[in-house]
Write a protein that holds these residues in place. Structure first.
Motif, PDB file in Angstrom:
ATOM      1  N   LEU A 123       0.840  -1.191   0.000  1.00  0.00           N
ATOM      2  CA  LEU A 123       0.000   0.000   0.000  1.00  0.00           C
ATOM      3  C   LEU A 123       0.881   1.249   0.000  1.00  0.00           C
ATOM      4  N   VAL A 124       0.520   2.201  -0.845  1.00  0.00           N
ATOM      5  CA  VAL A 124       1.262   3.458  -0.948  1.00  0.00           C
ATOM      6  C   VAL A 124       0.260   4.609  -0.948  1.00  0.00           C
ATOM      7  N   GLU A 125       0.698   5.751  -0.475  1.00  0.00           N
ATOM      8  CA  GLU A 125      -0.145   6.940  -0.542  1.00  0.00           C
ATOM      9  C   GLU A 125      -0.347   7.328  -1.999  1.00  0.00           C
ATOM     10  N   SER A 126      -1.457   7.980  -2.261  1.00  0.00           N
ATOM     11  CA  SER A 126      -1.749   8.438  -3.622  1.00  0.00           C
ATOM     12  C   SER A 126      -2.210   9.887  -3.574  1.00  0.00           C
ATOM     13  N   PRO A 127      -1.397  10.803  -4.149  1.00  0.00           N
ATOM     14  CA  PRO A 127      -0.127  10.576  -4.854  1.00  0.00           C
ATOM     15  C   PRO A 127       1.014  10.309  -3.881  1.00  0.00           C
ATOM     16  N   VAL A 130      -3.620   4.435  -1.897  1.00  0.00           N
ATOM     17  CA  VAL A 130      -4.563   4.843  -0.857  1.00  0.00           C
ATOM     18  C   VAL A 130      -4.589   6.371  -0.856  1.00  0.00           C
ATOM     19  N   PRO A 131      -5.716   7.004  -1.178  1.00  0.00           N
ATOM     20  CA  PRO A 131      -5.754   8.462  -1.335  1.00  0.00           C
ATOM     21  C   PRO A 131      -5.417   9.209  -0.046  1.00  0.00           C
ATOM     22  N   VAL A 132      -4.797  10.380  -0.234  1.00  0.00           N
ATOM     23  CA  VAL A 132      -4.515  11.304   0.862  1.00  0.00           C
ATOM     24  C   VAL A 132      -5.307  12.589   0.627  1.00  0.00           C
TER      25      VAL A 132
END
Length: 478
Positions: free
Chosen positions: A201-205, A224-226
């Motif tokens: 899982l990574v932050e988006s952007p 995963v949206p920020v």
């Protein structure tokens, strides 16, 4: 008499003069070149070294510089076409891809062409770097007894202790490993925590270098949206359930590229969600020392509030010093620390001891807090100059969040505009290098964006001129 301020300019002048000398002929002395071009001896030395590297000049200590003799025979070019087969055969079955797309990383590492203002840079302009303090630290480090010996594999104890104090909480020096920069530490963490083929899982952007690292390790980035308060916990929980991931990579402080700070109410929630999923949180604390003067007290690293070993922390000195000062820390609690240590040892043995010693000398000197205070004040000045110029000249570019730390702004282009690629190309023609937003998304982006760095330019004058040039590019394509 000519005034030459740049090594490249002097090298070009000397290159043009070479035809005046026969092969093997002696060039004027360094003193004569200093007087003729009104430059420093260091500039002359570096220009001659550049010509020597090009094979145009031969330097002989004590004798001077001479025009190189031409090569009499050239080695015929070989046939490397066989490599296309060797590099791609059976590639479809590879869990770890052998072809890596580094374009999202190189855009912030490559120097722009001459005359182009660098709004794309990911590091401090030389005028913001503590060059004198680093040089003095390196000189002192070189005189330390044993400075060129083999360091402990985990890193110098004193440096590990310094990083542990900076993280805070119950983190001890025994839980810290010294690594060669944040990128290397992140690569070690990903390899330790997830097998090839697994989701992460990574932050988006998020930082394009993280996406490139994940893909190079054979992992599948899941976005995963920020929002302006950091990652959204409810979406993080959904992503863990849907993907089965066991790793989440985040930047809780001044996130790249949005500048968001994880809200106090979300910090414990993120750790709880990861713990319930049986997952690790890789905390990339990359710009803690690039706080702006108006930021106020900073939240502690997530690792400081994590007794259960959920967080693997990465912190670095590089962003606040120089791209070549590649010293960072990996901190973890529990059995995972041994796996991190084993992977790092196999990959790189250890960080060179002189660099670790220099880091100790630097952070222990009175110049270090002075540098951080001056940097904090200057970053605020630059941020304010860029936001003011954008509001005045480019109001159609939305700026949803003005960060109080870091070195860049994240802008949204108007809907229906010509797009990032067209604007980036037009801006380059106008003399300013930008970073398009597309590489920051692991899936389809919700809108077109740009990232503008205000740390890599020479000062506020270049910021104002850069926005003027960007206005001309927007008029061309938007």
């Amino acid at each position: 008499m000519h005034q030459r301020s740049s090594v490249s300019e002097l090298a070009e002048e000397l290159r043009r003069d070479l035809d005046r000398y026969s092969p093997g002929g002696k060039l004027p002395s360094s003193r004569a070149l200093v007087e003729r071009f009104r430059v420093s001896p260091v500039t002359v030395s570096r220009a001659l070294a550049q010509l020597a590297a090009e094979g145009l000049v031969v330097t002989r200590p004590g004798a001077g510089a001479f025009r190189a003799r031409p090569h009499t025979a050239q080695t015929p070019a070989g046939d490397t076409s066989w490599q296309e087969v060797a590099l791609s055969a059976d590639g479809s079955a590879d869990l770890v891809p052998r072809t890596v797309d580094a374009s999202g990383v190189t855009v912030s590492l490559a120097a722009p062409p001459p005359g182009v203002l660098e709004f794309s840079g990911g590091y401090l302009h030389p005028s913001l770097q503590p060059e004198r303090a680093m040089a003095a630290a390196l000189a002192r480090a070189g005189r330390r007894p044993g400075a060129w010996g083999r360091p402990p594999l985990e890193g110098l104890p004193e440096l590990r202790e310094w990083f542990a104090r900076g993280i805070g909480g119950a983190v001890t020096a025994a839980e810290v490993l010294i690594a060669a920069g944040g990128q290397s530490a992140l690569a070690t963490a990903l390899r330790a925590l997830a097998p090839p083929g697994a989701p992460v899982l990574v932050e988006s952007p998020t930082y394009p270098g993280m996406l490139a690292l994940a893909r190079a390790a054979g992992l599948r980035p899941v976005p995963v949206p920020v929002d302006p308060e950091g990652v959204r916990p409810e979406l993080l929980a959904d992503a863990f359930r849907a993907s089965g991931a066991r790793v989440f990579v985040c930047q809780p402080l001044f996130q790249n590229p949005t500048g968001a700070v994880l809200a106090p109410g979300r910090r414990a929630e993120v750790l709880r969600i990861a713990r319930e999923a049986g997952a690790f949180v890789v905390e990339d604390d990359f710009v803690r020392r690039l706080v702006h003067a108006d930021a106020g007290p900073l939240p502690r690293p997530l690792a400081a509030d994590d007794p259960d070993g959920v967080v693997v922390h990465v912190g670095s000195l590089t962003k606040a010093t120089s791209p070549s000062f590649r010293v960072s820390a990996l901190a973890a609690h529990g059995p995972v620390l041994e796996r991190l240590r084993a992977i790092q040892v196999v990959d790189s043995f250890f960080v060179p001891r002189p660099l670790q010693e220099a880091a100790l000398e630097l952070v222990g000197s009175p110049a270090w807090p002075r540098h951080l205070r001056a940097l904090s004040a200057e970053l605020k000045v630059r941020r304010d100059a860029l936001t003011t110029a954008l509001a005045a000249r480019l109001p159609e570019l939305a700026l949803p969040h003005v960060p109080s730390g870091g070195y860049h702004l994240w802008l949204r282009l108007p809907d229906g505009s010509g797009g990032e690629e067209a604007l980036t190309a037009a801006a380059l023609r106008a003399g300013v290098a930008l970073t398009p937003g597309r590489p920051y998304f692991s899936a389809e982006p919700p809108a077109a964006h740009l990232r503008l760095s205000f740390a890599a330019v020479a000062g506020t004058g270049e910021i104002t001129e850069g926005v003027r040039r960007l206005r001309a590019a927007c008029d061309e394509v938007l």
